[in-house]
Motif scaffolding. Sequence first.
Motif, PDB file in Angstrom:
ATOM      1  N   ILE A  38       0.849  -1.189   0.000  1.00 57.28           N
ATOM      2  CA  ILE A  38       0.000   0.000   0.000  1.00 57.28           C
ATOM      3  C   ILE A  38       0.890   1.247   0.000  1.00 57.28           C
ATOM      4  CG2 ILE A  38      -0.191   0.126   2.526  1.00 57.28           C
ATOM      5  CD1 ILE A  38      -3.163   0.935   2.068  1.00 57.28           C
ATOM      6  N   ARG A  39       0.382   2.301  -0.603  1.00 58.04           N
ATOM      7  CA  ARG A  39       1.072   3.594  -0.574  1.00 58.04           C
ATOM      8  C   ARG A  39       0.808   4.210   0.796  1.00 58.04           C
ATOM      9  NH1 ARG A  39      -0.129   9.081  -1.489  1.00 58.04           N
ATOM     10  NH2 ARG A  39       1.464  10.181  -2.678  1.00 58.04           N
ATOM     11  N   LEU A  40       1.871   4.394   1.571  1.00 60.43           N
ATOM     12  CA  LEU A  40       1.721   4.988   2.895  1.00 60.43           C
ATOM     13  C   LEU A  40       1.547   6.499   2.787  1.00 60.43           C
ATOM     14  CD1 LEU A  40       1.710   4.557   5.953  1.00 60.43           C
ATOM     15  CD2 LEU A  40       4.196   4.814   5.916  1.00 60.43           C
ATOM     16  N   MET A  61       6.197   3.348   0.695  1.00 57.18           N
ATOM     17  CA  MET A  61       5.281   2.229   0.486  1.00 57.18           C
ATOM     18  C   MET A  61       5.434   1.294   1.682  1.00 57.18           C
ATOM     19  SD  MET A  61       3.904   2.690  -2.557  1.00 57.18           S
ATOM     20  CE  MET A  61       3.165   1.095  -2.871  1.00 57.18           C
ATOM     21  N   LEU A  62       4.367   0.582   2.018  1.00 59.41           N
ATOM     22  CA  LEU A  62       4.440  -0.506   2.988  1.00 59.41           C
ATOM     23  C   LEU A  62       4.268  -1.805   2.217  1.00 59.41           C
ATOM     24  CD1 LEU A  62       2.290   0.681   6.022  1.00 59.41           C
ATOM     25  CD2 LEU A  62       4.765   0.335   5.950  1.00 59.41           C
ATOM     26  N   ALA A  63       5.111  -2.773   2.527  1.00 62.20           N
ATOM     27  CA  ALA A  63       5.068  -4.061   1.846  1.00 62.20           C
ATOM     28  C   ALA A  63       4.919  -5.167   2.884  1.00 62.20           C
ATOM     29  CB  ALA A  63       6.341  -4.263   1.033  1.00 62.20           C
ATOM     30  N   GLY A  64       3.856  -5.949   2.760  1.00 63.02           N
ATOM     31  CA  GLY A  64       3.611  -7.068   3.657  1.00 63.02           C
ATOM     32  C   GLY A  64       4.083  -8.368   3.022  1.00 63.02           C
ATOM     33  N   THR A  65       4.736  -9.207   3.819  1.00 61.00           N
ATOM     34  CA  THR A  65       5.316 -10.438   3.284  1.00 61.00           C
ATOM     35  C   THR A  65       4.644 -11.679   3.866  1.00 61.00           C
ATOM     36  OG1 THR A  65       6.990 -10.619   5.009  1.00 61.00           O
ATOM     37  CG2 THR A  65       7.562  -9.311   3.062  1.00 61.00           C
ATOM     38  N   ARG A  66       4.962 -12.806   3.271  1.00 63.78           N
ATOM     39  CA  ARG A  66       4.395 -14.076   3.723  1.00 63.78           C
ATOM     40  C   ARG A  66       4.890 -14.446   5.113  1.00 63.78           C
ATOM     41  NH1 ARG A  66       5.503 -19.336   0.262  1.00 63.78           N
ATOM     42  NH2 ARG A  66       7.595 -18.787   0.912  1.00 63.78           N
ATOM     43  N   GLY A 121       7.120 -10.303   7.860  1.00 59.91           N
ATOM     44  CA  GLY A 121       6.495  -9.116   8.424  1.00 59.91           C
ATOM     45  C   GLY A 121       6.300  -7.995   7.423  1.00 59.91           C
ATOM     46  N   LEU A 122       6.337  -6.785   7.941  1.00 59.39           N
ATOM     47  CA  LEU A 122       6.035  -5.576   7.180  1.00 59.39           C
ATOM     48  C   LEU A 122       7.316  -4.779   6.945  1.00 59.39           C
ATOM     49  CD1 LEU A 122       3.467  -4.103   6.146  1.00 59.39           C
ATOM     50  CD2 LEU A 122       3.406  -2.915   8.335  1.00 59.39           C
ATOM     51  N   PHE A 123       7.500  -4.279   5.726  1.00 57.77           N
ATOM     52  CA  PHE A 123       8.668  -3.474   5.384  1.00 57.77           C
ATOM     53  C   PHE A 123       8.225  -2.085   4.953  1.00 57.77           C
ATOM     54  CE2 PHE A 123      10.241  -7.760   4.860  1.00 57.77           C
ATOM     55  CZ  PHE A 123      11.531  -7.690   5.331  1.00 57.77           C
ATOM     56  N   LEU A 124       9.014  -1.092   5.339  1.00 52.86           N
ATOM     57  CA  LEU A 124       8.834   0.281   4.911  1.00 52.86           C
ATOM     58  C   LEU A 124       9.820   0.525   3.779  1.00 52.86           C
ATOM     59  CD1 LEU A 124       7.417   3.000   5.626  1.00 52.86           C
ATOM     60  CD2 LEU A 124       9.406   3.502   7.063  1.00 52.86           C
ATOM     61  N   VAL A 125       9.333   0.994   2.620  1.00 52.17           N
ATOM     62  CA  VAL A 125      10.177   1.170   1.441  1.00 52.17           C
ATOM     63  C   VAL A 125      10.134   2.624   1.007  1.00 52.17           C
ATOM     64  CG1 VAL A 125      10.581   0.459  -0.951  1.00 52.17           C
ATOM     65  CG2 VAL A 125       9.693  -1.200   0.722  1.00 52.17           C
ATOM     66  N   ASN A 126      11.325   3.254   0.956  1.00 50.72           N
ATOM     67  CA  ASN A 126      11.424   4.620   0.446  1.00 50.72           C
ATOM     68  C   ASN A 126      11.268   4.570  -1.071  1.00 50.72           C
ATOM     69  OD1 ASN A 126      12.863   6.974  -0.788  1.00 50.72           O
ATOM     70  ND2 ASN A 126      13.063   7.545   1.358  1.00 50.72           N
ATOM     71  N   LYS A 127      10.277   5.276  -1.600  1.00 48.01           N
ATOM     72  CA  LYS A 127       9.974   5.202  -3.033  1.00 48.01           C
ATOM     73  C   LYS A 127      11.065   5.817  -3.892  1.00 48.01           C
ATOM     74  CE  LYS A 127       5.894   7.097  -3.072  1.00 48.01           C
ATOM     75  NZ  LYS A 127       4.533   7.492  -3.414  1.00 48.01           N
TER      76      LYS A 127
END
Length: 172
Positions: free
Chosen positions: A145-147, A152-157, A160-166
């Motif tokens: 999802i676009r935070l 961006m927030l990326a959820g994994t199998r 957990g959850l990662f914060l990604v600088n676009k």
Amino acid sequence: NSLLCLYDWDDIYLLIGAQSDPAIFFNKKTGAFTYWDCTKNKLSPAVGTPVANGPFTWVHHIVGIGNTLYVSMLIKGRMFSVNKATGDIKQLHENSADILSIQDFVVDGNKIWMSCWKPGFFVLDMQTGDVSKIDGIDDLLTCNIRLNSEYMLAGTRSSGLFLVNKESGKVT
């Protein structure tokens, strides 16, 4: 026929993404169903057929922005846009080595951030057609999802959850 996603096309139609009959139009006023003829380069209730036709399966995710739909398919990493007014389809991605399936995505400006059934976070530049992989996530992404304008927030199998600088692609 597994139903995978729903999109409210307009006041009359609901578009249903599914497994074996990949795109189904449900007329909310009459209760009638029509189907996408995958052999034509159009996706619209106006050209729906009484029986599904074509080789494609698994419409997995649908996002509407203005008069444009973005559609991903589970098989062969297909992603396309649809002009809702005309039904015209524009291919955006198909069959790269890294992207075999696109189960979730976010359209953000001229980029599409994709969760795929291969470890990593992938970004499609709609202007060039180039796809890049964000390093630092060695797990299957299940959702994103676009935070905000920066992240961006990326959820994994399983990680957990990662914060990604676009802008930089830095993952935390």
